[in-house]
Design an enzyme around this catalytic site. Structure first.
Site, PDB file in Angstrom:
ATOM      1  CG  ASP A 109      -2.310  -0.856   0.982  1.00 23.86           C
ATOM      2  OD1 ASP A 109      -2.102  -1.756  -0.202  1.00 23.86           O
ATOM      3  OD2 ASP A 109      -3.432  -0.686   1.609  1.00 23.86           O
ATOM      4  CG  ASN A 143      -5.515  -3.745  -0.213  1.00 20.22           C
ATOM      5  OD1 ASN A 143      -4.944  -3.283   0.363  1.00 20.22           O
ATOM      6  ND2 ASN A 143      -6.978  -3.242  -0.109  1.00 20.22           N
ATOM      7  CG  HIS A 144      -4.717   0.657  -1.756  1.00 18.69           C
ATOM      8  ND1 HIS A 144      -5.746   1.516  -2.406  1.00 18.69           N
ATOM      9  CD2 HIS A 144      -5.571   0.063  -0.659  1.00 18.69           C
ATOM     10  CE1 HIS A 144      -6.977   1.810  -1.495  1.00 18.69           C
ATOM     11  NE2 HIS A 144      -6.774   0.991  -0.345  1.00 18.69           N
ATOM     12  CG  HIS A 173      -1.366  -5.211   2.552  1.00 22.78           C
ATOM     13  ND1 HIS A 173      -0.521  -4.262   2.928  1.00 22.78           N
ATOM     14  CD2 HIS A 173      -2.643  -5.003   2.288  1.00 22.78           C
ATOM     15  CE1 HIS A 173      -1.685  -3.157   3.024  1.00 22.78           C
ATOM     16  NE2 HIS A 173      -2.757  -3.859   2.490  1.00 22.78           N
ATOM     17  CG  HIS A 177      -5.382  -4.983   4.570  1.00 25.09           C
ATOM     18  ND1 HIS A 177      -5.604  -4.504   3.627  1.00 25.09           N
ATOM     19  CD2 HIS A 177      -6.540  -6.187   4.701  1.00 25.09           C
ATOM     20  CE1 HIS A 177      -6.775  -4.775   3.063  1.00 25.09           C
ATOM     21  NE2 HIS A 177      -7.184  -5.844   3.649  1.00 25.09           N
TER      22      HIS A 177
END
Length: 459
Positions: free
Chosen positions: A166, A198-199, A250, A356
């Site tokens: 991220d 996840n980003h 993450h 996260h």
């Protein structure tokens, strides 16, 4: 802002083994499917540094393609200076597209060669004089990242860094942040490890600002720059094992993917192994399964063997025992303390460090501690601990006010001999931030990732 302390001498003496990149990157990108204590140390309070010397700009790529400490620190200075003195649209005058291309290609080639789970151990130079710094989400908060690097000490022969994903979205300097970390990766590929968040995906960057940021800063070349960033995201490893006993990722842990042999048509040669998506009983996955996962997938559909990357990037811990689908996010898993114990025991681990979840996400999670100090100890079990670390203070940048989170950021230091006893270091946000407009509609955008439109992600 950068502090006044000088980088460690050890960092300056390190040679770079990075070869010059090829003259063209099209073939490459087209080939890619697309003695310590556990006590908390005193919080760091960033102090604005005095006026800085003008950086050497525009930045040029070294003739021999070899980055040096001076090149990387000048890049950091240039990004810091331009954020305060130039409009975002003038970034190409600081970092021309041709230099961006060389940097991201060189970094991508290094990242794509790394396994899904990188091992940081004696074989990679980890020794009795080493320290490992683990960093959580930074979300485009460039000035806090620059402070963190100075506060923890620059990467060096005895100072390893693991960044837990991220790097972009929400903050206004996601591109500069990501490129800064890529430069450190190129300069010290065996001391700096960048994991996927996840980003680092097409969907999230289209919703939370990174795509618009890149297009705004590089105008006619924006689509090209954004596409290269997505290609680089595909190469980011999913997890790390530090000193044999610490797992970082993450989101967290992951499920086992049941496989069944398909019916054989005409002999063994036609026999296929397929995943069984209808299995209702979830069980913990193995390191072998993690290493075989296809990490190049940026977005859903998360199905079949793609479920493992989805779990690693999106899962959350829970205080409720068991392993279950993460219905709040619509992706990944929820796992309880019993699963943490089983995972640690199965892999002979003592510590899980994940990220996260910022203060906005934790505010909505019943039974889970808040993120006001930048870290939480979520599970303490017989075999060890599960920790969440979040390194973006006063987050989200454009949403945070005096009446909201005012959270500190944090990073974790792991020390010899076993690197399994965390030392936590919390720090305040660098203030004031340069004035800049957000690249996403934060007033209408959801606070956390728990309500993502997963149907649109699959289209």
């Amino acid at each position: 802002m950068l502090s006044e302390s000088e980088p460690p001498a050890a960092a300056a003496s390190l040679p770079s083994a990075t070869p010059p990149p090829p003259s063209s990157d099209e073939d490459f990108f087209s080939s890619v499917s697309v003695a310590s204590t556990s006590s908390t140390s005193s919080p760091s309070t960033p102090i604005p540094s005095p006026p800085q010397l003008h950086p050497e700009i525009p930045i040029s790529w070294p003739e021999d393609g070899t980055l040096t400490l001076a090149w990387v620190t000048n890049l950091m200075l240039a990004f810091d200076w331009s954020s305060k003195n130039l409009a975002p649209t003038e970034l190409p005058s600081v970092l021309p597209v041709v230099v961006f291309d060389r940097l991201i290609l060189t970094a991508s080639k290094i990242l794509h060669k790394e396994p899904n789970c990188v091992h940081i151990d004696g074989g990679s130079g980890l020794g009795n004089n080493s320290r490992v710094v683990v960093v959580g989400d930074v979300h485009g908060q460039l000035h806090d990242v620059l402070f963190l690097l100075r506060d923890a000490g620059f990467p060096s022969d005895d100072r390893f860094f693991v960044f837990n994903g991220d790097y972009v979205d929400r903050g206004a300097w996601g591109l500069e942040t990501f490129l800064t970390l890529l430069a450190w990766k190129v300069f010290m590929p065996n001391r700096v490890f960048l994991l996927r968040g996840n980003h680092e995906s097409k969907y999230c960057t289209s919703v939370y600002g990174f795509e618009k940021e890149v297009l705004a800063k590089y105008a006619d070349s924006g689509k090209h720059v954004y596409r290269k960033c997505l290609g680089c995201f595909e190469g980011l490893p999913l997890a790390s094992i530090i000193g044999d006993h610490v797992y970082t990722a993450h989101g967290g842990i992951f499920r086992s993917i049941a496989v069944t042999p398909a019916k054989r048509a005409k002999g063994k040669k036609n026999r296929k192994i397929v995943s069984n998506p209808d299995v209702t009983t979830l069980s913990l996955g193995s390191m072998e399964e993690l290493l075989k996962a296809r990490r190049s997938v940026l977005d859903p559909p998360w199905e079949g063997t793609n479920l493992i990357p989805g779990d690693v990037l999106w899962s959350d811990p829970s205080m409720k025992p068991g392993l279950s689908p993460n219905k709040e996010r619509g992706i990944g898993l929820l796992w309880g303390p019993d699963c943490t114990e089983d995972f640690l025991k199965m892999l002979n681990l003592k510590l899980i460090i994940r990220s996260h979840e910022g203060p906005d996400a934790r505010e909505k999670r019943e039974g889970m501690e808040g993120m006001d100090q930048g870290y939480t100890i979520d599970h303490e079990v017989q075999s060890g601990k599960l920790i969440t670390v979040f390194s973006a203070p006063d987050y989200p940048q454009f949403q945070a006010t005096k009446d909201r989170y005012r959270n500190k950021g944090a990073y974790i230091i792991l020390e010899p001999p076993n690197f399994d006893i965390p030392v936590y270091r919390s720090f305040e946000a660098v203030m004031p931030r340069p004035k800049v407009n957000p690249y996403y509609d934060f007033e209408d955008c959801i606070d956390s990732d728990e309500e993502l439109d997963l149907a649109s992600m699959a289209t």
